[in-house]
Design a protein around this motif. Sequence first.
Motif, PDB file in Angstrom:
ATOM      1  N   ALA A 278       0.859  -1.190   0.000  1.00 49.07           N
ATOM      2  CA  ALA A 278       0.000   0.000   0.000  1.00 49.07           C
ATOM      3  C   ALA A 278       0.891   1.234   0.000  1.00 49.07           C
ATOM      4  CB  ALA A 278      -0.915   0.019   1.218  1.00 49.07           C
TER       5      ALA A 278
ATOM      6  N   ARG B 204      -9.449   6.440  -0.958  1.00 51.80           N
ATOM      7  CA  ARG B 204      -9.369   5.032  -1.354  1.00 51.80           C
ATOM      8  C   ARG B 204      -8.011   4.449  -0.994  1.00 51.80           C
ATOM      9  NH1 ARG B 204      -6.840   2.036  -4.419  1.00 51.80           N
ATOM     10  NH2 ARG B 204      -5.640   3.797  -5.208  1.00 51.80           N
ATOM     11  N   ALA B 205      -6.948   5.214  -1.256  1.00 51.55           N
ATOM     12  CA  ALA B 205      -5.603   4.723  -0.959  1.00 51.55           C
ATOM     13  C   ALA B 205      -5.409   4.499   0.540  1.00 51.55           C
ATOM     14  CB  ALA B 205      -4.561   5.719  -1.481  1.00 51.55           C
TER      15      ALA B 205
ATOM     16  N   ASN C 127      -7.164   1.332   1.670  1.00 52.78           N
ATOM     17  CA  ASN C 127      -6.319   0.193   1.303  1.00 52.78           C
ATOM     18  C   ASN C 127      -5.117   0.074   2.245  1.00 52.78           C
ATOM     19  OD1 ASN C 127      -5.440  -1.958  -0.609  1.00 52.78           O
ATOM     20  ND2 ASN C 127      -3.738  -0.555  -0.960  1.00 52.78           N
TER      21      ASN C 127
ATOM     22  N   THR D  16      -6.336  -1.489   5.412  1.00 52.66           N
ATOM     23  CA  THR D  16      -6.670  -2.894   5.161  1.00 52.66           C
ATOM     24  C   THR D  16      -5.413  -3.749   5.143  1.00 52.66           C
ATOM     25  OG1 THR D  16      -8.692  -2.359   3.927  1.00 52.66           O
ATOM     26  CG2 THR D  16      -7.664  -4.499   3.485  1.00 52.66           C
ATOM     27  N   GLU D  17      -4.397  -3.300   4.415  1.00 50.68           N
ATOM     28  CA  GLU D  17      -3.149  -4.065   4.336  1.00 50.68           C
ATOM     29  C   GLU D  17      -2.411  -4.067   5.669  1.00 50.68           C
ATOM     30  OE1 GLU D  17      -2.208  -5.975   1.966  1.00 50.68           O
ATOM     31  OE2 GLU D  17      -3.786  -5.412   0.558  1.00 50.68           O
TER      32      GLU D  17
ATOM     33  N   ALA E 119     -12.054  -0.161   6.721  1.00 49.46           N
ATOM     34  CA  ALA E 119     -11.045  -1.073   6.191  1.00 49.46           C
ATOM     35  C   ALA E 119     -11.390  -2.512   6.526  1.00 49.46           C
ATOM     36  CB  ALA E 119      -9.668  -0.719   6.758  1.00 49.46           C
ATOM     37  N   THR E 120     -11.134  -3.400   5.585  1.00 45.54           N
ATOM     38  CA  THR E 120     -11.356  -4.820   5.803  1.00 45.54           C
ATOM     39  C   THR E 120     -10.461  -5.327   6.929  1.00 45.54           C
ATOM     40  OG1 THR E 120     -11.892  -5.135   3.463  1.00 45.54           O
ATOM     41  CG2 THR E 120     -11.304  -7.097   4.717  1.00 45.54           C
TER      42      THR E 120
END
Length: 395
Positions: free
Chosen positions: A62, A234-235, A238, A241-242, A282-283
């Motif tokens: 990311a 969006r970034a 991500n 999430t990472e 975030a996931t």
Amino acid sequence: MDSKYVILHSSEILPPSRGDIGRARRAEVFPLEAAQPIVKLEYAELTKRESNDLRRDPRTLAIAKPMPMKLIAPVGSLDAPTATKSWGIDAVRASESPFDGTGVTVAVLDTGIDPNHPAFKGMKLVQKNFTTEIDNDIHGHGTHCAGTIFGQDVNGVRIGIARKIKCALIGKVLGKEGGSSDTIAKAIQWAVQEGANVISMSLGIDFPGYVDWLVHDQGMNINPATSQALEEYRANVNLFTELVRVVAAHGAFGQSAIIVAASGNESNRPKYEIAVSPPAAATGIVAVGALNKSGKGFNVAEFSNNQVNIAAPGVNIISAKAGTSGLISMSGTSMATPHAAGIAALWAQRQLKLTGRINNVSLMAQLIASGTFDSLVPGSEEDDVGTGIIQAPLK
């Protein structure tokens, strides 16, 4: 012109266009040795070409420009509550649980803490200041959230879910001017490295503030400013999430942590509903919605964002008031989140008792699976409350 970036990558990466510039301009390095190859979180000033080169590198997990972060501020407060117990304690059945947080470490990433408040007497508070303010909490938000997780009784009033937690990590990541996503990422790494089992965050990305900065400080027109802000939004989703995936990887090496975060207070039900905001979006982060109590059961708070994983009490929550020895009642998904962190600590203690270790994958699963619709008002929607109101382990 160079811009600041936060980069999450595996193994060593150098921008191919300028040789050793990655090492020369790196601000800080936080190696995560839980997985091979080594994963690093780094900060660097990069040109547009360098950032594009890194995006194309398969080792880059990311890359994002830091975005401003802000408190998910309470929507109301009330001094001198008269109840003998914060109603959320019974609502999540913490008062019935044989578990009390013994042996579990919780991190609170917020505005800091008032370490002199009687709610935290006898505790080991490991404080780290990521802001330019004084170390202790001068806003009151972090103190209130911490009190809900592990606060001791104050003047006979129970406020804490996991009252036998003896060590807490307090990361002061937000000040008067807010914070930034790179600071939050750095604080998450610090908490994991310090042994946190549960990380609680009642904060969110300030998207309107970032657009305003692009327009007024950078001289951009509103349309391209909004477009650029959306791309960085969006970034950053991500990035978190990472980052959570990297944190989760520690579980296989004996150190586990789950992250719970507030969904946000931007909704205005029944007029409109807003989706959960980052970093909770975030996931891998447990997004928490807020509940109120009514004569028919618990119902979603009018301000609570949707698309959450779980729900918890978040209206008129009694907890510690910074700068005093007393209590204050606040409302918001910020108040629901520490309920979830406290219940997660109880489930973590149960794991320790049964298996001798804490596994982050099963801990997250247990927390989310503990949710129930039984005490909610009829017709509650999963989009608003996730699996329902979280429940403490009873055996």
